[in-house]
Design a protein around this motif. Sequence first.
Motif, PDB file in Angstrom:
ATOM      1  N   THR A 128     -63.285  -6.126 -78.351  1.00 49.67           N
ATOM      2  CA  THR A 128     -62.691  -5.050 -79.143  1.00 49.67           C
ATOM      3  C   THR A 128     -62.496  -3.775 -78.347  1.00 49.67           C
ATOM      4  O   THR A 128     -63.089  -3.573 -77.290  1.00 49.67           O
ATOM      5  N   SER A 129     -61.708  -2.904 -78.937  1.00 50.02           N
ATOM      6  CA  SER A 129     -61.529  -1.531 -78.498  1.00 50.02           C
ATOM      7  C   SER A 129     -61.143  -0.743 -79.744  1.00 50.02           C
ATOM      8  O   SER A 129     -60.812  -1.331 -80.775  1.00 50.02           O
ATOM      9  N   SER A 130     -61.160   0.575 -79.660  1.00 50.79           N
ATOM     10  CA  SER A 130     -60.725   1.360 -80.810  1.00 50.79           C
ATOM     11  C   SER A 130     -59.233   1.118 -81.054  1.00 50.79           C
ATOM     12  O   SER A 130     -58.470   0.892 -80.111  1.00 50.79           O
ATOM     13  N   ALA A 131     -58.834   1.153 -82.306  1.00 55.06           N
ATOM     14  CA  ALA A 131     -57.450   0.833 -82.688  1.00 55.06           C
ATOM     15  C   ALA A 131     -56.554   2.058 -82.525  1.00 55.06           C
ATOM     16  O   ALA A 131     -56.177   2.720 -83.478  1.00 55.06           O
ATOM     17  N   ASN A 132     -56.247   2.359 -81.270  1.00 51.42           N
ATOM     18  CA  ASN A 132     -55.333   3.457 -80.949  1.00 51.42           C
ATOM     19  C   ASN A 132     -54.610   3.110 -79.646  1.00 51.42           C
ATOM     20  O   ASN A 132     -55.081   2.288 -78.871  1.00 51.42           O
ATOM     21  N   ILE A 133     -53.481   3.752 -79.434  1.00 54.95           N
ATOM     22  CA  ILE A 133     -52.783   3.608 -78.160  1.00 54.95           C
ATOM     23  C   ILE A 133     -53.570   4.431 -77.138  1.00 54.95           C
ATOM     24  O   ILE A 133     -53.938   5.578 -77.414  1.00 54.95           O
ATOM     25  N   SER A 134     -53.866   3.858 -75.987  1.00 55.88           N
ATOM     26  CA  SER A 134     -54.683   4.552 -74.982  1.00 55.88           C
ATOM     27  C   SER A 134     -54.097   5.920 -74.649  1.00 55.88           C
ATOM     28  O   SER A 134     -52.889   6.068 -74.474  1.00 55.88           O
ATOM     29  N   GLY A 135     -54.999   6.900 -74.584  1.00 56.64           N
ATOM     30  CA  GLY A 135     -54.593   8.262 -74.265  1.00 56.64           C
ATOM     31  C   GLY A 135     -54.255   9.099 -75.483  1.00 56.64           C
ATOM     32  O   GLY A 135     -54.083  10.309 -75.381  1.00 56.64           O
ATOM     33  N   PHE A 136     -54.178   8.468 -76.646  1.00 58.78           N
ATOM     34  CA  PHE A 136     -53.878   9.186 -77.884  1.00 58.78           C
ATOM     35  C   PHE A 136     -55.084   9.108 -78.812  1.00 58.78           C
ATOM     36  O   PHE A 136     -55.818   8.125 -78.800  1.00 58.78           O
ATOM     37  N   GLU A 137     -55.253  10.145 -79.614  1.00 58.84           N
ATOM     38  CA  GLU A 137     -56.359  10.155 -80.566  1.00 58.84           C
ATOM     39  C   GLU A 137     -56.153   9.050 -81.594  1.00 58.84           C
ATOM     40  O   GLU A 137     -55.045   8.829 -82.076  1.00 58.84           O
ATOM     41  N   GLY A 138     -57.223   8.351 -81.898  1.00 57.76           N
ATOM     42  CA  GLY A 138     -57.142   7.259 -82.863  1.00 57.76           C
ATOM     43  C   GLY A 138     -57.170   7.750 -84.291  1.00 57.76           C
ATOM     44  O   GLY A 138     -57.662   8.838 -84.592  1.00 57.76           O
ATOM     45  N   ASP A 148     -48.888   2.858 -85.723  1.00 57.54           N
ATOM     46  CA  ASP A 148     -49.073   2.688 -84.276  1.00 57.54           C
ATOM     47  C   ASP A 148     -48.940   1.229 -83.838  1.00 57.54           C
ATOM     48  O   ASP A 148     -48.496   0.950 -82.732  1.00 57.54           O
ATOM     49  N   PHE A 149     -49.355   0.307 -84.690  1.00 56.55           N
ATOM     50  CA  PHE A 149     -49.357  -1.126 -84.364  1.00 56.55           C
ATOM     51  C   PHE A 149     -48.637  -1.911 -85.459  1.00 56.55           C
ATOM     52  O   PHE A 149     -49.263  -2.685 -86.193  1.00 56.55           O
ATOM     53  N   PRO A 150     -47.327  -1.732 -85.597  1.00 47.83           N
ATOM     54  CA  PRO A 150     -46.614  -2.347 -86.716  1.00 47.83           C
ATOM     55  C   PRO A 150     -46.639  -3.873 -86.740  1.00 47.83           C
ATOM     56  O   PRO A 150     -46.529  -4.474 -87.802  1.00 47.83           O
ATOM     57  N   SER A 151     -46.839  -4.518 -85.596  1.00 45.24           N
ATOM     58  CA  SER A 151     -46.821  -5.980 -85.573  1.00 45.24           C
ATOM     59  C   SER A 151     -48.220  -6.608 -85.638  1.00 45.24           C
ATOM     60  O   SER A 151     -48.349  -7.832 -85.651  1.00 45.24           O
TER      61      SER A 151
END
Length: 193
Positions: A128-138, A148-151
Motif C-alpha cells: 500500500t501507499s497513501s491514495a494520492n498522486i505523489s507530490g500532491f496532498e492526499g 484523482d484516480f477515476p479508473s
Amino acid sequence: MNLIDCNSALKTLKSGLPIIFPTDTLPAIGCLPEFSNIIYEFKKRDRDKPLILMGSEYKQLIDYVHESAKEDYENIASKYWPGALTMVIPASEKQATIITSNDLSLGLRIPNSHMAQSLMRKTGPLLTSSANISGFEGSITYESIAIDFPSVEILGPVPWGKSSGKASTIIFWKKSGNWRLIREGEVLVKELH
C-alpha cells in the motif's frame, strides 16, 4: 465512481489492479504484493520510495519478518497494533521478491480500521501507499480520491468512517531492542533509543 465490496475487490486485486480503501490514518491504494509496479504507475511514485505491507493482524505478517527481528516485531506489534504505527524491519529471505526498498527492509502495519482489516482477511496482506498522486496532498474523502484516480475501484460502503487524516508514525529496527524514529505521527513509541 466505481464502488465495490470485498468480494469484487478480491477479483480486481487478483487481476493485477489496485483498489482504494479507508484506514485509520489516510485512505490507501493497495495491490497484491506480486503486482507492486501498478502502485508506482497509478501514483506516479518514485521507485526509490518503498511501499508498506498492511495486514489484518500481526500474525498475518510474521512470515515477512527476518528471524533476527521477530521477537522485537512481536513485542511492538502486541503493544501498538492495530494502530497508526508502521514498523520498518528486515524482511525474511523467503519474502524478498515483494521488497520495494533498496535495503532489504519492509514497512509493516495493521490499521485500526474494521473495513481495512475485513478486506485483508479476505485478500491477504496488501502492498500500500497513501491514495494520492505523489507530490500532491492526499484527500481523505472518497469523492476527492475518485477524481484523482477515476479508473481505480473504491471499497464501499461509503461514506467511510472517520480517519485521522495524518500519516502513521514510522519506526526503523536497527538491532535487537533498538528502534529509531523515522517519521513522527500520532503514536508515541516508548521503546525508541
